[in-house]
Design an enzyme around this catalytic site. Structure first.
Site, PDB file in Angstrom:
ATOM      1  N   SER A   1     -17.174  -3.118  -8.569  1.00 26.28           N
ATOM      2  CA  SER A   1     -18.452  -2.310  -7.881  1.00 26.28           C
ATOM      3  C   SER A   1     -19.591  -2.431  -8.663  1.00 26.28           C
ATOM      4  O   SER A   1     -19.608  -2.652  -9.788  1.00 26.28           O
ATOM      5  CB  SER A   1     -17.705  -1.023  -7.883  1.00 26.28           C
TER       6      SER A   1
ATOM      7  N   ASP B   1       0.959  -1.127   0.042  1.00 19.94           N
ATOM      8  CA  ASP B   1      -0.044  -0.204   0.064  1.00 19.94           C
ATOM      9  C   ASP B   1       0.852   1.079   0.110  1.00 19.94           C
ATOM     10  O   ASP B   1       1.979   0.954   0.570  1.00 19.94           O
ATOM     11  CB  ASP B   1      -0.744   0.026   1.313  1.00 19.94           C
TER      12      ASP B   1
ATOM     13  N   LYS C   1     -13.293   0.677 -13.503  1.00 16.90           N
ATOM     14  CA  LYS C   1     -13.597  -0.684 -12.833  1.00 16.90           C
ATOM     15  C   LYS C   1     -14.200  -1.645 -13.943  1.00 16.90           C
ATOM     16  O   LYS C   1     -13.546  -2.746 -14.132  1.00 16.90           O
ATOM     17  CB  LYS C   1     -15.008  -0.466 -11.728  1.00 16.90           C
TER      18      LYS C   1
ATOM     19  N   ASP D   1     -26.899   9.904  -9.169  1.00 20.26           N
ATOM     20  CA  ASP D   1     -27.596   8.882  -8.206  1.00 20.26           C
ATOM     21  C   ASP D   1     -28.644   8.017  -8.984  1.00 20.26           C
ATOM     22  O   ASP D   1     -29.600   8.635  -9.647  1.00 20.26           O
ATOM     23  CB  ASP D   1     -28.206   9.591  -6.918  1.00 20.26           C
TER      24      ASP D   1
ATOM     25  N   ARG E   1     -30.572   1.271  -1.249  1.00 22.05           N
ATOM     26  CA  ARG E   1     -29.254   0.497  -1.481  1.00 22.05           C
ATOM     27  C   ARG E   1     -29.329  -0.732  -0.687  1.00 22.05           C
ATOM     28  O   ARG E   1     -29.900  -0.972   0.018  1.00 22.05           O
ATOM     29  CB  ARG E   1     -28.169   1.614  -1.232  1.00 22.05           C
TER      30      ARG E   1
ATOM     31  N   TYR F   1     -14.556   7.089 -12.585  1.00 24.01           N
ATOM     32  CA  TYR F   1     -14.244   5.827 -11.518  1.00 24.01           C
ATOM     33  C   TYR F   1     -14.847   4.478 -11.984  1.00 24.01           C
ATOM     34  O   TYR F   1     -14.356   3.517 -12.116  1.00 24.01           O
ATOM     35  CB  TYR F   1     -15.008   6.077 -10.235  1.00 24.01           C
TER      36      TYR F   1
ATOM     37  N   THR G   1     -21.416  -0.062  -9.201  1.00 28.50           N
ATOM     38  CA  THR G   1     -21.291   0.702 -10.031  1.00 28.50           C
ATOM     39  C   THR G   1     -21.321   0.357 -11.743  1.00 28.50           C
ATOM     40  O   THR G   1     -21.852   1.121 -12.513  1.00 28.50           O
ATOM     41  CB  THR G   1     -20.084   1.763  -9.735  1.00 28.50           C
TER      42      THR G   1
HETATM   43  P1  NAD Z   1      -9.628   2.745   0.510  1.00 24.79           P
HETATM   44  O1  NAD Z   1      -9.536   4.018  -0.069  1.00 24.79           O
HETATM   45  O2  NAD Z   1      -9.997   2.611   1.987  1.00 24.79           O
HETATM   46  O3  NAD Z   1      -8.483   1.458   0.381  1.00 24.79           O
HETATM   47  C1  NAD Z   1      -7.641   1.673  -0.800  1.00 24.79           C
HETATM   48  C2  NAD Z   1      -6.305   1.533  -0.430  1.00 24.79           C
HETATM   49  O4  NAD Z   1      -5.472   1.352  -1.585  1.00 24.79           O
HETATM   50  C3  NAD Z   1      -5.646   2.662   0.257  1.00 24.79           C
HETATM   51  O5  NAD Z   1      -5.004   2.089   1.556  1.00 24.79           O
HETATM   52  C4  NAD Z   1      -4.634   3.277  -0.450  1.00 24.79           C
HETATM   53  O6  NAD Z   1      -3.724   3.826   0.217  1.00 24.79           O
HETATM   54  C5  NAD Z   1      -4.329   2.062  -1.329  1.00 24.79           C
HETATM   55  N1  NAD Z   1      -3.821   2.895  -2.683  1.00 24.79           N
HETATM   56  C6  NAD Z   1      -4.356   3.649  -3.588  1.00 24.79           C
HETATM   57  N2  NAD Z   1      -3.593   3.889  -4.706  1.00 24.79           N
HETATM   58  C7  NAD Z   1      -2.475   3.121  -4.467  1.00 24.79           C
HETATM   59  C8  NAD Z   1      -1.541   2.756  -5.242  1.00 24.79           C
HETATM   60  N3  NAD Z   1      -1.359   3.079  -6.404  1.00 24.79           N
HETATM   61  N4  NAD Z   1      -0.344   1.762  -4.880  1.00 24.79           N
HETATM   62  C9  NAD Z   1      -0.689   1.153  -3.612  1.00 24.79           C
HETATM   63  N5  NAD Z   1      -1.914   1.432  -2.868  1.00 24.79           N
HETATM   64  C10 NAD Z   1      -2.523   2.312  -3.246  1.00 24.79           C
HETATM   65  O7  NAD Z   1     -10.822   2.051  -0.342  1.00 24.79           O
HETATM   66  P2  NAD Z   1     -11.698   0.941  -0.026  1.00 24.79           P
HETATM   67  O8  NAD Z   1     -13.256   1.329   0.570  1.00 24.79           O
HETATM   68  O9  NAD Z   1     -11.190  -0.085   1.081  1.00 24.79           O
HETATM   69  O10 NAD Z   1     -12.051   0.149  -1.082  1.00 24.79           O
HETATM   70  C11 NAD Z   1     -10.935  -0.964  -1.694  1.00 24.79           C
HETATM   71  C12 NAD Z   1     -11.403  -1.191  -3.213  1.00 24.79           C
HETATM   72  O11 NAD Z   1     -12.724  -1.522  -3.171  1.00 24.79           O
HETATM   73  C13 NAD Z   1     -11.173  -0.267  -4.118  1.00 24.79           C
HETATM   74  O12 NAD Z   1     -10.606  -0.455  -5.588  1.00 24.79           O
HETATM   75  C14 NAD Z   1     -12.443   0.451  -4.402  1.00 24.79           C
HETATM   76  O13 NAD Z   1     -12.624   0.938  -5.663  1.00 24.79           O
HETATM   77  C15 NAD Z   1     -13.419  -0.835  -4.414  1.00 24.79           C
HETATM   78  N6  NAD Z   1     -14.831  -0.576  -4.017  1.00 24.79           N
HETATM   79  C16 NAD Z   1     -15.096   0.115  -2.781  1.00 24.79           C
HETATM   80  C17 NAD Z   1     -16.382   0.524  -2.662  1.00 24.79           C
HETATM   81  C18 NAD Z   1     -16.750   1.180  -1.123  1.00 24.79           C
HETATM   82  O14 NAD Z   1     -17.506   1.858  -1.157  1.00 24.79           O
HETATM   83  N7  NAD Z   1     -15.806   1.362  -0.338  1.00 24.79           N
HETATM   84  C19 NAD Z   1     -17.437  -0.152  -3.220  1.00 24.79           C
HETATM   85  C20 NAD Z   1     -17.152  -0.810  -4.459  1.00 24.79           C
HETATM   86  C21 NAD Z   1     -15.613  -0.998  -4.691  1.00 24.79           C
HETATM   87  C1  UD1 Z   2     -21.698   5.976  -4.565  1.00 23.13           C
HETATM   88  C2  UD1 Z   2     -21.049   6.000  -5.773  1.00 23.13           C
HETATM   89  C3  UD1 Z   2     -20.816   4.861  -6.318  1.00 23.13           C
HETATM   90  C4  UD1 Z   2     -19.769   4.057  -5.455  1.00 23.13           C
HETATM   91  C5  UD1 Z   2     -20.366   3.780  -4.123  1.00 23.13           C
HETATM   92  C6  UD1 Z   2     -19.396   3.203  -3.356  1.00 23.13           C
HETATM   93  C7  UD1 Z   2     -21.982   8.024  -6.618  1.00 23.13           C
HETATM   94  C8  UD1 Z   2     -22.940   8.782  -7.470  1.00 23.13           C
HETATM   95  N1  UD1 Z   2     -22.068   6.850  -6.639  1.00 23.13           N
HETATM   96  O1  UD1 Z   2     -22.768   4.903  -4.420  1.00 23.13           O
HETATM   97  O2  UD1 Z   2     -20.355   4.891  -7.805  1.00 23.13           O
HETATM   98  O3  UD1 Z   2     -19.621   2.522  -6.014  1.00 23.13           O
HETATM   99  O4  UD1 Z   2     -20.456   5.139  -3.480  1.00 23.13           O
HETATM  100  O5  UD1 Z   2     -19.831   2.660  -1.953  1.00 23.13           O
HETATM  101  O6  UD1 Z   2     -21.303   8.894  -5.882  1.00 23.13           O
HETATM  102  N2  UD1 Z   2     -27.095   9.979   0.507  1.00 23.13           N
HETATM  103  C9  UD1 Z   2     -27.653  11.307   0.956  1.00 23.13           C
HETATM  104  N3  UD1 Z   2     -26.719  11.951   1.534  1.00 23.13           N
HETATM  105  C10 UD1 Z   2     -25.613  11.895   1.701  1.00 23.13           C
HETATM  106  C11 UD1 Z   2     -24.848  10.874   1.302  1.00 23.13           C
HETATM  107  C12 UD1 Z   2     -25.728   9.995   0.622  1.00 23.13           C
HETATM  108  O7  UD1 Z   2     -28.638  11.241   0.800  1.00 23.13           O
HETATM  109  O8  UD1 Z   2     -24.808  12.845   2.219  1.00 23.13           O
HETATM  110  C13 UD1 Z   2     -27.762   8.974  -0.321  1.00 23.13           C
HETATM  111  C14 UD1 Z   2     -27.640   8.705  -1.583  1.00 23.13           C
HETATM  112  O9  UD1 Z   2     -28.384   9.902  -2.501  1.00 23.13           O
HETATM  113  C15 UD1 Z   2     -28.171   7.474  -2.000  1.00 23.13           C
HETATM  114  C16 UD1 Z   2     -27.807   6.768  -0.633  1.00 23.13           C
HETATM  115  O10 UD1 Z   2     -27.650   7.914   0.372  1.00 23.13           O
HETATM  116  O11 UD1 Z   2     -29.395   7.388  -2.165  1.00 23.13           O
HETATM  117  C17 UD1 Z   2     -26.227   6.081  -0.587  1.00 23.13           C
HETATM  118  O12 UD1 Z   2     -25.329   6.963  -1.133  1.00 23.13           O
HETATM  119  P1  UD1 Z   2     -23.682   6.521  -1.273  1.00 23.13           P
HETATM  120  O13 UD1 Z   2     -23.436   6.144   0.453  1.00 23.13           O
HETATM  121  O14 UD1 Z   2     -23.098   7.887  -1.519  1.00 23.13           O
HETATM  122  O15 UD1 Z   2     -23.467   5.237  -2.117  1.00 23.13           O
HETATM  123  P2  UD1 Z   2     -24.165   5.368  -3.562  1.00 23.13           P
HETATM  124  O16 UD1 Z   2     -24.708   6.591  -4.240  1.00 23.13           O
HETATM  125  O17 UD1 Z   2     -24.873   4.220  -3.750  1.00 23.13           O
END
Ligand code: NAD
Ligand code: UD1
Length: 339
Positions: A125, A32, A153, A295, A231, A149, A127
């Site tokens: 994701s 990381d 993916k 959204d 969600r 983003y 997404t």
């Molecule tokens: P996070 O930001 O907490 O963790 C990602 C980690 O990757 C961090 O520790 C960061 O320092 C490290 N990192 C970033 N760029 C790097 C690089 N070039 N080299 C080495 N390390 C690097 O995010 P997370 O929520 O733990 O998400 C992990 C994965 O899951 C991501 O790929 C994210 O896109 C995917 N994902 C997350 C969510 C979410 O809502 N958290 C939803 C769907 C998918």
């Molecule tokens: C968002 C990202 C999605 C990503 C995901 C990771 C957007 C448009 N989408 O999804 O690409 O993969 O995070 O978890 O950013 N909400 C509020 N007030 C707030 C925050 C959120 O009302 O301050 C609502 C949103 O409108 C939504 C729900 O809560 O209906 C969830 O939002 P969020 O946690 O941001 O996730 P996603 O929108 O599903």
């Protein structure tokens, strides 16, 4: 002990997965660059597991660092979390996202091929489903994305699919996470977003703890039971365990397989506010605002395929999510920064 390379292993989902790996008898090796995490995570993981994970501070795009890591360790599999994940920032700085998420994945795949490590679990994701035509969403739903983003993916998913067709030694599992929330039940690790959170759950938790004044609900005129967005919120420890199931279910002719990782249940923004208030005993004031661009109204998973093929199903519901989110936020009001 089987060694697993965990990119992004000090991040939110990575750190919980490292704990699950250690608990299940694996030896995780973390790479990381600490772009969105900190070393304190390693101390906390050690407190939970009584084992300190091996940690290498490096960028996953650094080919020579990867070469050194793969030369030193013999990995059974790679779990690839590292990358950037802020949708809004990806619209403003697309190159940062393509470079980190796509170039990073390519650099990793090149090192894996050179060192003959052929199995990878990838953090995808929900997404990639864009605005879904129907819910619950199955893995065969149409894929479409609306921001850089999401593009990264989908691009990495396509790269992995193409590689698996070209060379059958590759085995890839794409986990399409729905909305990861909650924290480890110890309250020692959890999500620590930089600045003001974009996502709902950390925002609610920071309002409850007094760091933020009030939640802004983005729209109450959607075609949903109470008009607010719906969600599929998945507990991060359930999500972490899905990675163990994935790495234990690679098949001889595996190719590239995608699985939804969600609960199959949808909850509205107001459902989440109520459940959090109940679990924490704190009030979460909110105001109704205009819809947030990009959204969708409703998104939740059909998680049947992951149950059937990798034997995984969520074990934790809304009560555990809220309990653990509050426990983490309450014990660490400033996240990993001690004050
Ligand atoms: P996070 O930001 O907490 O963790 C990602 C980690 O990757 C961090 O520790 C960061 O320092 C490290 N990192 C970033 N760029 C790097 C690089 N070039 N080299 C080495 N390390 C690097 O995010 P997370 O929520 O733990 O998400 C992990 C994965 O899951 C991501 O790929 C994210 O896109 C995917 N994902 C997350 C969510 C979410 O809502 N958290 C939803 C769907 C998918
Ligand atoms: C968002 C990202 C999605 C990503 C995901 C990771 C957007 C448009 N989408 O999804 O690409 O993969 O995070 O978890 O950013 N909400 C509020 N007030 C707030 C925050 C959120 O009302 O301050 C609502 C949103 O409108 C939504 C729900 O809560 O209906 C969830 O939002 P969020 O946690 O941001 O996730 P996603 O929108 O599903």
């Amino acid at each position: 002990m089987k060694k697993i390379l965990v990119t992004g292993g000090t991040g939110f989902i990575g750190s919980h997965t490292v704990v699950s790996l250690i608990e299940r008898g694996y030896h995780p090796v973390i790479i990381d660059n600490l772009d969105n995490s900190c070393r304190t995570v390693l101390d906390r993981v050690e407190r939970i597991c009584k084992v300190r994970p091996t940690f290498i501070e490096a960028d996953v795009r650094d080919a020579s660092a990867l070469d050194a890591i793969f030369s030193e360790h013999d990995f059974e599999c790679v779990i690839h979390f590292s990358g950037l994940k802020a949708v809004g920032e990806s619209v403003e700085k697309p190159m940062r996202y393509y470079s980190n998420n796509v170039e990073g994945s390519i650099a990793l795949l090149k090192a894996m091929r050179k060192h003959e490590c052929w199995k990878l679990v990838f953090s995808s994701s929900s997404t990639v489903y864009g605005d879904p035509e129907q819910v619950p969403i199955t893995e065969s739903a149409k894929l479409s994305v609306t921001n850089p983003y999401g593009q990264t993916k989908l691009m990495v998913e396509n790269i992995l699919r193409d590689l698996s067709h070209a060379d059958q030694r590759w085995k890839f599992t794409l986990l399409r996470y729905f909305n990861p929330v909650g924290a480890h039940e110890s309250g020692l690790i959890g999500e620590d977003p930089n600045g003001i959170p974009n996502n709902l759950m950390p925002y609610i938790a920071q309002v409850a703890v007094g760091r933020l004044e009030s939640l802004r609900v983005w729209g109450n005129d959607y075609d949903t039971p109470d008009g607010t967005g719906v969600r599929d919120y998945i507990h991060v420890v359930d999500l972490a365990e899905a990675h163990i199931n994935a790495l234990e279910h690679f098949k001889p002719s595996h190719g590239c397989r995608a699985y939804n990782i969600g609960t199959g249940e949808g909850y509205s923004v107001l459902d989440m506010v109520k459940a959090f208030e109940q679990a924490s005993g704190q009030r979460v004031p909110y105001s109704i605002e205009a819809r947030r661009a990009g959204d969708v109204a409703t998104s939740y998973a059909d998680a049947g395929l992951s149950a059937k093929e990798i034997g995984w199903a969520a074990q934790r519901g809304l009560a555990e999510i809220m309990r653990d989110q509050w426990n983490w936020q309450h014990n660490n009001p400033n996240g990993y920064t001690e004050q």
